[in-house]
Structure formats: structure tokens, C-alpha cells
Scaffold this motif. Structure first.
Motif, PDB file in Angstrom:
ATOM      1  N   ILE A  99       0.751  -1.207   0.109  1.00  0.00           N
ATOM      2  CA  ILE A  99      -0.190  -0.139   0.058  1.00  0.00           C
ATOM      3  C   ILE A  99       0.602   1.342   0.214  1.00  0.00           C
ATOM      4  N   LEU A 100       0.453   1.883  -1.030  1.00  0.00           N
ATOM      5  CA  LEU A 100       1.777   3.415  -1.060  1.00  0.00           C
ATOM      6  C   LEU A 100       0.656   4.402  -0.727  1.00  0.00           C
ATOM      7  N   GLY A 101       0.772   4.644   0.632  1.00  0.00           N
ATOM      8  CA  GLY A 101       0.040   5.794   1.597  1.00  0.00           C
ATOM      9  C   GLY A 101      -0.545   5.162   2.582  1.00  0.00           C
ATOM     10  N   ALA A 102       0.110   6.234   3.879  1.00  0.00           N
ATOM     11  CA  ALA A 102      -0.466   5.580   4.469  1.00  0.00           C
ATOM     12  C   ALA A 102      -1.734   6.651   5.843  1.00  0.00           C
ATOM     13  N   GLY A 103      -2.100   7.478   4.938  1.00  0.00           N
ATOM     14  CA  GLY A 103      -3.388   8.612   5.373  1.00  0.00           C
ATOM     15  C   GLY A 103      -4.474   7.690   6.100  1.00  0.00           C
TER      16      GLY A 103
ATOM     17  N   LEU B 121      -4.658   3.316   5.673  1.00  0.00           N
ATOM     18  CA  LEU B 121      -4.760   2.602   6.621  1.00  0.00           C
ATOM     19  C   LEU B 121      -6.308   2.098   6.677  1.00  0.00           C
ATOM     20  N   LEU B 122      -6.785   2.201   5.871  1.00  0.00           N
ATOM     21  CA  LEU B 122      -8.523   1.434   6.118  1.00  0.00           C
ATOM     22  C   LEU B 122      -8.124   0.429   5.082  1.00  0.00           C
ATOM     23  N   HIS B 123      -6.976  -0.023   4.339  1.00  0.00           N
ATOM     24  CA  HIS B 123      -7.072  -0.591   2.886  1.00  0.00           C
ATOM     25  C   HIS B 123      -6.118  -1.472   4.022  1.00  0.00           C
TER      26      HIS B 123
ATOM     27  N   CYS C 209      -2.241   1.429  -4.486  1.00  0.00           N
ATOM     28  CA  CYS C 209      -1.689   3.333  -5.060  1.00  0.00           C
ATOM     29  C   CYS C 209      -2.756   4.171  -3.862  1.00  0.00           C
ATOM     30  N   ALA C 210      -2.502   5.008  -3.099  1.00  0.00           N
ATOM     31  CA  ALA C 210      -3.952   4.848  -1.845  1.00  0.00           C
ATOM     32  C   ALA C 210      -2.669   6.395  -1.924  1.00  0.00           C
ATOM     33  N   ILE C 211      -2.322   7.113  -2.624  1.00  0.00           N
ATOM     34  CA  ILE C 211      -2.255   8.589  -2.518  1.00  0.00           C
ATOM     35  C   ILE C 211      -2.058   9.077  -3.619  1.00  0.00           C
ATOM     36  N   GLY C 212      -3.023  10.425  -4.135  1.00  0.00           N
ATOM     37  CA  GLY C 212      -2.848  10.887  -5.857  1.00  0.00           C
ATOM     38  C   GLY C 212      -1.647  11.559  -5.717  1.00  0.00           C
ATOM     39  N   VAL C 213      -0.466  11.013  -6.465  1.00  0.00           N
ATOM     40  CA  VAL C 213       0.556  11.217  -6.499  1.00  0.00           C
ATOM     41  C   VAL C 213       0.971  10.312  -8.035  1.00  0.00           C
ATOM     42  N   PRO C 214       1.030  10.967  -9.243  1.00  0.00           N
ATOM     43  CA  PRO C 214       0.769  10.041 -10.014  1.00  0.00           C
ATOM     44  C   PRO C 214       2.399   9.716 -10.729  1.00  0.00           C
ATOM     45  N   ALA C 215       3.444   9.643  -9.878  1.00  0.00           N
ATOM     46  CA  ALA C 215       4.359   9.161 -10.106  1.00  0.00           C
ATOM     47  C   ALA C 215       4.516   7.696  -9.176  1.00  0.00           C
ATOM     48  N   LEU C 216       3.396   7.706  -8.486  1.00  0.00           N
ATOM     49  CA  LEU C 216       3.593   6.282  -8.029  1.00  0.00           C
ATOM     50  C   LEU C 216       2.681   5.277  -8.570  1.00  0.00           C
ATOM     51  N   ALA C 217       2.512   5.605 -10.376  1.00  0.00           N
ATOM     52  CA  ALA C 217       1.743   4.592 -11.013  1.00  0.00           C
ATOM     53  C   ALA C 217       2.643   4.161 -11.584  1.00  0.00           C
ATOM     54  N   ARG C 218       4.415   4.645 -11.735  1.00  0.00           N
ATOM     55  CA  ARG C 218       5.228   4.180 -12.273  1.00  0.00           C
ATOM     56  C   ARG C 218       5.703   3.342 -11.711  1.00  0.00           C
TER      57      ARG C 218
ATOM     58  N   SER D  33      -2.526  18.878   6.806  1.00  0.00           N
ATOM     59  CA  SER D  33      -0.783  18.844   6.948  1.00  0.00           C
ATOM     60  C   SER D  33       0.081  17.816   6.961  1.00  0.00           C
ATOM     61  N   GLY D  34      -0.592  17.008   7.159  1.00  0.00           N
ATOM     62  CA  GLY D  34      -0.155  15.364   7.757  1.00  0.00           C
ATOM     63  C   GLY D  34      -0.404  15.174   9.180  1.00  0.00           C
ATOM     64  N   GLU D  35      -0.762  15.896   9.998  1.00  0.00           N
ATOM     65  CA  GLU D  35      -0.361  15.647  11.595  1.00  0.00           C
ATOM     66  C   GLU D  35      -1.322  15.204  11.910  1.00  0.00           C
ATOM     67  N   ALA D  36      -2.248  14.790  11.382  1.00  0.00           N
ATOM     68  CA  ALA D  36      -3.744  13.746  11.905  1.00  0.00           C
ATOM     69  C   ALA D  36      -4.039  13.034  11.417  1.00  0.00           C
TER      70      ALA D  36
END
Length: 345
Positions: A171-175, A179-181, A240-249, A334-337
Motif C-alpha cells: 500500500i503506497l500511502g498511509a493516510g 490505513l483502511l486498506h 496507490c492510496a495517494i494521488g501522486v501520478p509518479a507512484l503509478a510508474r 498538514s499530515g499531522e492527523a
């Protein structure tokens, strides 16, 4: 009533508005808890504009109490309820073939229909008649019930990519969505769950939530780590659990032969990404998207939360009153939550 009104991108103000007027069959709900979604932030910042009108009230993850039933049978004033916000037309080809989440004739709560960052919300008769309202059982809090919607989206995504027992899931991204994933992949019997995120707090939350290993992509070579964690194979499922296009590659580089990739997160219109088409072809990698939820997804997610098959309460790390909605958005961004809730007492 008080409402957080989006008047333009980056302009969210607290306003005093009339309580929504009801038409026949509509429902009026006093919002008790609404949680902030990544889509809300993208709309707020002007990164999502399709279908968005100004001014509008955002917020589609919520629960509350019935104030006016509008003559709807089976509901009473004071009932504690939550809403599946996927309001599809019900008669197009997509709806009839079980893809109501892709309905192009439906309406979205939270910008096409005023949403839940307000004291009251009007639920259209169409949604009430279609069975989008669920009553909360005793012991289920408003804030955790609000998370049935994002969990339903995650269910849809994992169904589409086929997460099942024995899979090695990256899982790419732990927002909150990542985390639900994690939670759901563990429940579905994944053999190993690996999570990549630069935020140490979120990596810790992933481990607490059931991940077997985490990666800091800023300080570690993710390709090397994934190969180490998978005996050189790569992951059978990459999400890909965060919308960063570079993560697709990156995803195509980290997927095992015969594996699957889910481009789950929302991306902004016009964003493009490269993928290793050679690897997709020769390694027989399946790439799938996942958007939104159906009522079936919502019902399953709601029942999982209400029945305590999945405990999502720990995801809500910050709570604000409606008067502090802008601060709540800034905290969520902010990413702190992990997950931020706006409460109306």
C-alpha cells in the motif's frame, strides 16, 4: 443555521444560512459528525472542479439525527442515521449492470447537493426512496458511522483488484484511506502487508493497524525493500492510496509477475503518468481503477463497523467544532492527523 461555505477555491467561510427547505419525500438531518475526505481538500484547493458549484457546502462522510421525516415511512424524528452519498439515477445502463458508482446521471452530496459541514443537511427524496439511509444501532457513534463511506470506497477498490487470502499487498500511502486498506486487507486474509509512507506517525499507525512492515520512501530504496520483504518476487497487489501520478510508474516496478495494481486514489484532471508497459505486457500485470462506492458497498461497510468486525474509532485523531472548520481542514491537510472530524453537539 451555521455552515462552512465554499465560495471559491481556497475561500471557506463560516456563514449563517437558512435551514434547507424540504420538498415532498425529502429528509432533514441534524448533522452530528462529519469527517474530512481527501476529495474535500482537493475541492477546497481547486484541484477538483468538475461538477463543483460555488457557493456550496462540502462534506459527504457524516451521520446525524432525523429532524423532519418529510412524510417518509419507517423513519421518526430523533432516529440516529447515516447516509450512503452515492445518489445514482437507477435507470441508466451502468446502474442496471451494477456499476451505479459510475452513473453519469447521479448527483454528488457535498458540492452538487449541499453537504454536511453544516448544522443541517437535506437528503433528497430520491436517496431516501432508494434506501440510502441506514439507522445506527445502539453503541455506534456518529463519528465512526461517518467512516462507513470511505470504508465502502476501499471495499470497492479491493473488490476490483481482487485482494484475497494469501496475497502480498503493498500500500503506497498511509493516510486514512491507506490505513483502511490495511485494515481490510488483513480482514480479507492477506499473507503480508507492506506500507510505504514518508510520515513516521502514519507508518506507526499502519503497524498498529495490522501491517507487517513499513518503508520510509524518502530514506530507503523502496524497490530494494519490497524485494527483500517479498523474497524477490514483488507484491501480488499494489494499491496507490495517494494521488501522486509518479507512484503509478513505481507501482509497475514493484508488482510481481501476474500481479495487480489499483490506481485507487483520486488524481486531478489532466494529470498524466508513465507506466512500464513492457512490464505490464510481459509480466501480465493487471491495472485497474476504482472510483467511489455503490449502495451494496456502503451496506457492507456500515455492517462491518456497526457489528464491530472492523473498529475504525482509532482513525479519528482530531475533532473540531463547526466554528473551527477552516482549522480542521488545515489540520487534515498538514499530515499531522489521521482522520479529522467536525462535530455538532
Amino acid at each position: 443555521m451555521k455552515a462552512a461555505l465554499l465560495t471559491a477555491p481556497n475561500d471557506l467561510v463560516l456563514a449563517e444560512l437558512p435551514v434547507p427547505a424540504l420538498e415532498s419525500g425529502d429528509l432533514l438531518i441534524r448533522v452530528r459528525a462529519a469527517t474530512i475526505c481527501g476529495t474535500d481538500i482537493r475541492i477546497f484547493r481547486g484541484r477538483k472542479t468538475a461538477g463543483v458549484r460555488y457557493p456550496s457546502i462540502l462534506g459527504h462522510e457524516f451521520a446525524g439525527e432525523v429532524v423532519d421525516t418529510g412524510g417518509c415511512s419507517g423513519l421518526s424524528s430523533g432516529d440516529r442515521v447515516a447516509l450512503c452519498p452515492a445518489i445514482s439515477c437507477g435507470h441508466c445502463h451502468l446502474c442496471k449492470t451494477g456499476r451505479e458508482n459510475l452513473c453519469t446521471n447521479g448527483q454528488a452530496v457535498g458540492y452538487e447537493i449541499d453537504g454536511a459541514f453544516a448544522e443541517f443537511i437535506r437528503i433528497p427524496a430520491q436517496a431516501v426512496a432508494a434506501g440510502n439511509i441506514r439507522k445506527l444501532p445502539d453503541g455506534t457513534g456518529f463519528d465512526e458511522a461517518a467512516l462507513a463511506e470511505p470504508l465502502a470506497c476501499v471495499l470497492n477498490g479491493q473488490e476490483k483488484v481482487g485482494v484475497s487470502a494469501g496475497d502480498v499487498v503493498l500500500i503506497l500511502g498511509a493516510g486514512p484511506i491507506g490505513l483502511l486498506h490495511v485494515y481490510l486487507a488483513r480482514l480479507r486474509g492477506a499473507a503480508r502487508i507492506i506500507v510505504s509512507d514518508p510520515n513516521a506517525h502514519r507508518r506507526e499507525a499502519a503497524m498498529t493497524g495490522g501491517a507487517d512492515a513499513t518503508i520510509d520512501p524518502r530514506n530507503e530504496d523502496i524497490t530494494v525493500r519490497v524485494r527483500e520483504e517479498t523474497a524477490g518476487m514483488g507484491a501480488t497487489v499494489v494499491i496507490c492510496a495517494i494521488g501522486v501520478p509518479a507512484l503509478a510508474r513505481q507501482a509497475s516496478d514493484l508488482t510481481a509477475h501476474g500481479g495487480r495494481i489499483s490506481l485507487f486514489a483520486g488524481f486531478s484532471k489532466g494529470e498524466m503518468a508513465e507506466m512500464d508497459v513492457n512490464a505490464i505486457h510481459y509480466n501480465e500485470i493487471t491495472v485497474t481503477g476504482a472510483f467511489g462506492l455503490s449502495r451494496r458497498d456502503y451496506d457492507r461497510a456500515f455492517d462491518m463497523i456497526a457489528g464491530r468486525r472492523m473498529d475504525v474509532r482509532g482513525l479519528i485523531t482530531h475533532r473540531y467544532g463547526l466554528d473551527s472548520t477552516l482549522e480542521a481542514f488545515e489540520t487534515a491537510e498538514s499530515g499531522e492527523a489521521i482522520k479529522v472530524a467536525i462535530l455538532n453537539d
